[in-house]
Design a protein around this motif. Structure first.
Motif, mmCIF file in Angstrom:
data_model
loop_
_atom_site.group_PDB
_atom_site.id
_atom_site.type_symbol
_atom_site.label_atom_id
_atom_site.label_comp_id
_atom_site.label_asym_id
_atom_site.label_seq_id
_atom_site.Cartn_x
_atom_site.Cartn_y
_atom_site.Cartn_z
ATOM 1 N N TYR A 170 -25.806 73.084 57.116
ATOM 2 C CA TYR A 170 -24.823 72.292 56.383
ATOM 3 C C TYR A 170 -23.771 71.765 57.354
ATOM 4 O O TYR A 170 -23.448 72.414 58.356
ATOM 5 C CB TYR A 170 -24.113 73.153 55.333
ATOM 6 N N TYR A 171 -23.237 70.578 57.059
ATOM 7 C CA TYR A 171 -22.061 70.102 57.786
ATOM 8 C C TYR A 171 -20.897 69.950 56.816
ATOM 9 O O TYR A 171 -21.068 69.667 55.628
ATOM 10 C CB TYR A 171 -22.333 68.799 58.545
ATOM 11 N N LEU A 172 -19.693 70.128 57.352
ATOM 12 C CA LEU A 172 -18.468 70.084 56.557
ATOM 13 C C LEU A 172 -17.960 68.658 56.415
ATOM 14 O O LEU A 172 -17.974 67.889 57.370
ATOM 15 C CB LEU A 172 -17.397 70.941 57.231
ATOM 16 N N HIS A 173 -17.512 68.320 55.240
ATOM 17 C CA HIS A 173 -16.827 67.030 55.011
ATOM 18 C C HIS A 173 -15.773 67.258 53.938
ATOM 19 O O HIS A 173 -16.069 67.533 52.793
ATOM 20 C CB HIS A 173 -17.813 65.943 54.567
ATOM 21 N N ASN A 174 -14.511 67.153 54.320
ATOM 22 C CA ASN A 174 -13.421 67.316 53.359
ATOM 23 C C ASN A 174 -13.275 66.107 52.452
ATOM 24 O O ASN A 174 -12.540 66.166 51.465
ATOM 25 C CB ASN A 174 -12.111 67.590 54.090
ATOM 26 N N PHE A 175 -13.965 65.017 52.790
ATOM 27 C CA PHE A 175 -13.862 63.792 52.005
ATOM 28 C C PHE A 175 -15.274 63.368 51.579
ATOM 29 O O PHE A 175 -15.997 64.177 51.014
ATOM 30 C CB PHE A 175 -13.095 62.732 52.810
ATOM 31 N N LEU A 176 -15.699 62.151 51.836
ATOM 32 C CA LEU A 176 -17.038 61.720 51.437
ATOM 33 C C LEU A 176 -18.111 62.443 52.246
ATOM 34 O O LEU A 176 -17.871 62.884 53.375
ATOM 35 C CB LEU A 176 -17.180 60.209 51.644
ATOM 36 N N THR A 177 -19.309 62.515 51.699
ATOM 37 C CA THR A 177 -20.426 63.107 52.439
ATOM 38 C C THR A 177 -20.708 62.327 53.714
ATOM 39 O O THR A 177 -21.270 62.870 54.665
ATOM 40 C CB THR A 177 -21.696 63.142 51.583
ATOM 41 N N SER A 178 -20.307 61.057 53.753
ATOM 42 C CA SER A 178 -20.509 60.217 54.938
ATOM 43 C C SER A 178 -19.352 60.316 55.925
ATOM 44 O O SER A 178 -19.263 59.519 56.859
ATOM 45 C CB SER A 178 -20.691 58.753 54.514
ATOM 46 N N GLN A 179 -18.466 61.328 55.741
ATOM 47 C CA GLN A 179 -17.326 61.543 56.631
ATOM 48 C C GLN A 179 -17.346 62.977 57.174
ATOM 49 O O GLN A 179 -16.527 63.812 56.799
ATOM 50 C CB GLN A 179 -16.010 61.261 55.891
ATOM 51 N N PRO A 180 -18.279 63.282 58.078
ATOM 52 C CA PRO A 180 -18.370 64.647 58.606
ATOM 53 C C PRO A 180 -17.138 65.029 59.421
ATOM 54 O O PRO A 180 -16.592 64.217 60.162
ATOM 55 C CB PRO A 180 -19.629 64.599 59.482
ATOM 56 N N ASP A 181 -16.717 66.282 59.278
ATOM 57 C CA ASP A 181 -15.523 66.771 59.968
ATOM 58 C C ASP A 181 -15.836 67.142 61.415
ATOM 59 O O ASP A 181 -16.816 67.851 61.698
ATOM 60 C CB ASP A 181 -14.963 68.001 59.252
ATOM 61 N N LEU A 182 -14.977 66.675 62.312
ATOM 62 C CA LEU A 182 -15.087 67.053 63.711
ATOM 63 C C LEU A 182 -14.679 68.520 63.901
ATOM 64 O O LEU A 182 -13.857 69.047 63.144
ATOM 65 C CB LEU A 182 -14.193 66.159 64.572
ATOM 66 N N ASN A 183 -15.247 69.136 64.925
ATOM 67 C CA ASN A 183 -14.930 70.518 65.253
ATOM 68 C C ASN A 183 -13.946 70.541 66.414
ATOM 69 O O ASN A 183 -14.332 70.514 67.584
ATOM 70 C CB ASN A 183 -16.209 71.282 65.627
ATOM 71 N N LEU A 184 -12.664 70.603 66.104
ATOM 72 C CA LEU A 184 -11.652 70.581 67.161
ATOM 73 C C LEU A 184 -11.509 71.919 67.878
ATOM 74 O O LEU A 184 -10.730 72.027 68.831
ATOM 75 C CB LEU A 184 -10.309 70.101 66.623
ATOM 76 N N HIS A 185 -12.248 72.930 67.450
ATOM 77 C CA HIS A 185 -12.310 74.152 68.250
ATOM 78 C C HIS A 185 -13.054 73.902 69.559
ATOM 79 O O HIS A 185 -12.927 74.696 70.494
ATOM 80 C CB HIS A 185 -13.011 75.265 67.474
ATOM 81 N N GLU A 186 -13.827 72.823 69.615
ATOM 82 C CA GLU A 186 -14.571 72.452 70.815
ATOM 83 C C GLU A 186 -13.651 71.643 71.745
ATOM 84 O O GLU A 186 -13.202 70.553 71.387
ATOM 85 C CB GLU A 186 -15.798 71.622 70.427
ATOM 86 N N PRO A 187 -13.345 72.155 72.953
ATOM 87 C CA PRO A 187 -12.422 71.446 73.852
ATOM 88 C C PRO A 187 -12.843 70.014 74.162
ATOM 89 O O PRO A 187 -11.981 69.128 74.307
ATOM 90 C CB PRO A 187 -12.426 72.316 75.116
#
Length: 544
Positions: A170-187
């Motif tokens: 699964y990928y996370l999207h706080n908005f539309l399914t076509s707006q995947p959330d970036l992982n800012l834990h990754e430098p």
């Protein structure tokens, strides 16, 4: 490469943002220069004289980057280019050059919490679990029963997780399914986003509006959000019919790691004298987060929460409650106040304002401690448009119709001329219809009428710009007594006593008898202690 590229300002006041008035432009709806029914960057450039004449300090342009436009530009597929419907990078450079020649700062809307699923980063990330960008988005394995990894919900309705068959995750999207959330834990993601900021700073922008600034990080452990008691729910962020309001979003956003990233972002802006205003999207802790993100001089300069963008009527008591809470949780921070923007119903309709209230409210917002955002058309008195279901464009409104009609009602085109159904916005049918009831409020007619609301806004902003206490002073002695709101604004050279009658009845105020002068009669403020309905009074005492 254009002349504006790699431009670093030689002289910039680093505190230009403090007390600034920022005019928000929704580019799709401001001015069409090509005749396709959609506003664009050259159209904005052609109307900058109008904005300059109003007397604001800066413009904020909502996203114009390359995008499939599922969420009208807030789904970015290329951060460093202009979508063809809005023009070109050269058009943007011309806009910046013209704005600067008029003394206007330029702020652009950066969407850093998520991208479009059409962005090259996501296309690569979803290919496998062992590519260079496999960790650039928030991916998670399903629970043993195949369901999403936790209970997080999307603001646009439904689960915040979508299954991807390529990675079987699964990928996370706080908005539309076509707006995947970036992982800012990754430098590497953080550095890529900071490079985006550098790209636009080198092109001459003076700052950023940071979309959903508190959504940048999600809990590393992906813990479930707790339920929110019914009595604690409110609809300031999501409509009441949205189950998003049933959770306390303590893990899906508002993570402590964000503070360090914001410091990095501020450091990138420093050499350019640039500033940022962050949008804090939280219904329970918005002001507290605003205080956290703007404290000191190494984080964001400004943030705004949704207290004055909500449905709750703006009474004297309500204003005092909000300002008292700001003093409690954000006394070291800096707010940027707004009554309207592209995400909420226009405040003239949202609060059912009388004509007197429409004239008092710009004086009120200009008198608060903080900076100010005005939304295009607010200065004309535009009300929320009633957009028919068949004309809706906003996926949010389509999802929750008819209980919530979405955001199209505040995004209809600007009305420049009365001459035709398109109101001087375009020679073609606009992407959203121009409401017939807006036509008589057109900018051309109001510019010619000294008694118009446009000229009132212009006079209020000129009045504010002359008074250091209103722009940068402290706010003390706050009281709400029935319909009367009172506070003091103070700077090194003056004190101001501000009174606002926020009701339908006349009131007599108790004002100091000596050493104070009533000012502001030219903007409709009272000249003595008698306040008519929806009238204010400001008294000045100058230090020598």
């Amino acid at each position: 490469m254009s002349k504006v590229e790699n431009m670093i300002p030689s002289e910039t006041n680093p505190d230009w943002w403090r007390g600034a008035v920022i005019y928000q432009i929704y580019p799709r709806s401001f001015q069409d220069s090509t005749g396709d029914g959609i506003g664009d960057l050259p159209g904005i450039t052609n109307r900058l004289d109008y904005i300059s004449n109003l007397g604001v300090d800066a413009i904020w342009i909502s996203p114009f980057f390359t995008s499939p436009m599922k969420d009208f530009g807030y789904d970015v597929s290329d951060y460093c280019d202009v979508d063809a419907m809005f023009g070109t990078l050269s058009d943007f450079d011309a806009l910046v050059s013209k704005a600067h020649s008029l003394g206007l700062k330029v702020m652009i809307d950066l969407v850093l919490s998520h991208t479009s699923d059409q962005h090259d980063w996501f296309k690569e990330s979803r290919q496998s679990t062992d590519n260079q960008k496999e960790n650039w988005y928030v991916w998670a394995d399903p629970k043993p029963d195949g369901t999403p990894p936790n209970n997080w919900l999307s603001i646009f309705g439904g689960p915040a997780w979508t299954w991807d068959a390529r990675r079987c995750q699964y990928y996370l999207h706080n908005f539309l399914t076509s707006q995947p959330d970036l992982n800012l834990h990754e430098p590497a993601v953080q550095e890529a986003l900071l490079d985006v900021a550098r790209f636009w700073l080198k092109r001459g922008v003076d700052g950023f509006r940071l979309d959903t600034i508190n959504f940048y990080f999600a809990d590393k452990e992906l813990r479930d959000n707790p339920a929110l008691p019914k009595e604690a729910r409110n609809d300031s962020i999501a409509p009441s019919v949205n189950p998003y309001n049933h959770q306390e979003h303590i893990y899906s956003k508002n993570q402590p790691e964000n503070i360090d990233f914001l410091r990095k972002f501020r450091a990138v802006m420093v050499p350019y004298g640039a500033a940022a205003v962050g949008e804090v999207g939280d219904a329970q802790r918005g002001l507290e987060i605003m205080g956290q993100y703007t404290a000191g001089d190494d984080l964001m300069q400004m943030c705004y929460a949704f207290e004055f963008l909500s449905q709750t009527p703006l009474t004297a008591t309500r204003v005092a409650e909000v300002l008292n809470e700001v003093e409690r949780v954000a006394s070291d921070g800096w707010a940027c106040w707004a009554f309207s923007n592209h995400d909420v119903a226009r405040h003239a309709s949202r609060w059912n304002l009388s004509e007197g209230a429409k004239r008092l409210f710009p004086i009120l917002i200009s008198s608060l401690r903080g900076s100010v955002c005005l939304y295009q058309g607010e200065e004309l008195g535009l009300e929320e448009a009633d957009v028919a279901f068949e004309d809706l464009q906003d996926p949010y409104g389509i999802q929750f119709w008819p209980e919530f009609k979405g955001r199209d009602g505040c995004r209809t085109p600007m009305v420049w001329e009365p001459s035709n159904a398109n109101a001087g916005f375009s020679t073609h049918k606009p992407w959203l219809p121009v409401p017939a009831e807006h036509l008589h409020l057109n900018a051309s007619a109001q510019a010619l009428d000294p008694a118009s609301l446009f000229h009132h806004y212009k006079s209020v902003l000129a009045f504010r710009s002359k008074l250091s206490a209103l722009k940068v002073g402290t706010l003390t002695d706050l009281e709400a007594n029935g319909d009367i709101l009172t506070f003091k604004r103070s700077s090194n050279d003056m004190e101001l006593l501000c009174y606002f009658n926020m009701g339908q009845g006349a009131h007599k105020i108790v004002a100091p008898s000596t050493g104070w002068q009533f000012i502001g009669q030219e903007i409709g403020l009272a000249q003595d202690v008698n306040l008519a309905p929806w009238q204010g009074a400001i008294l000045r005492r100058t230090h020598t």
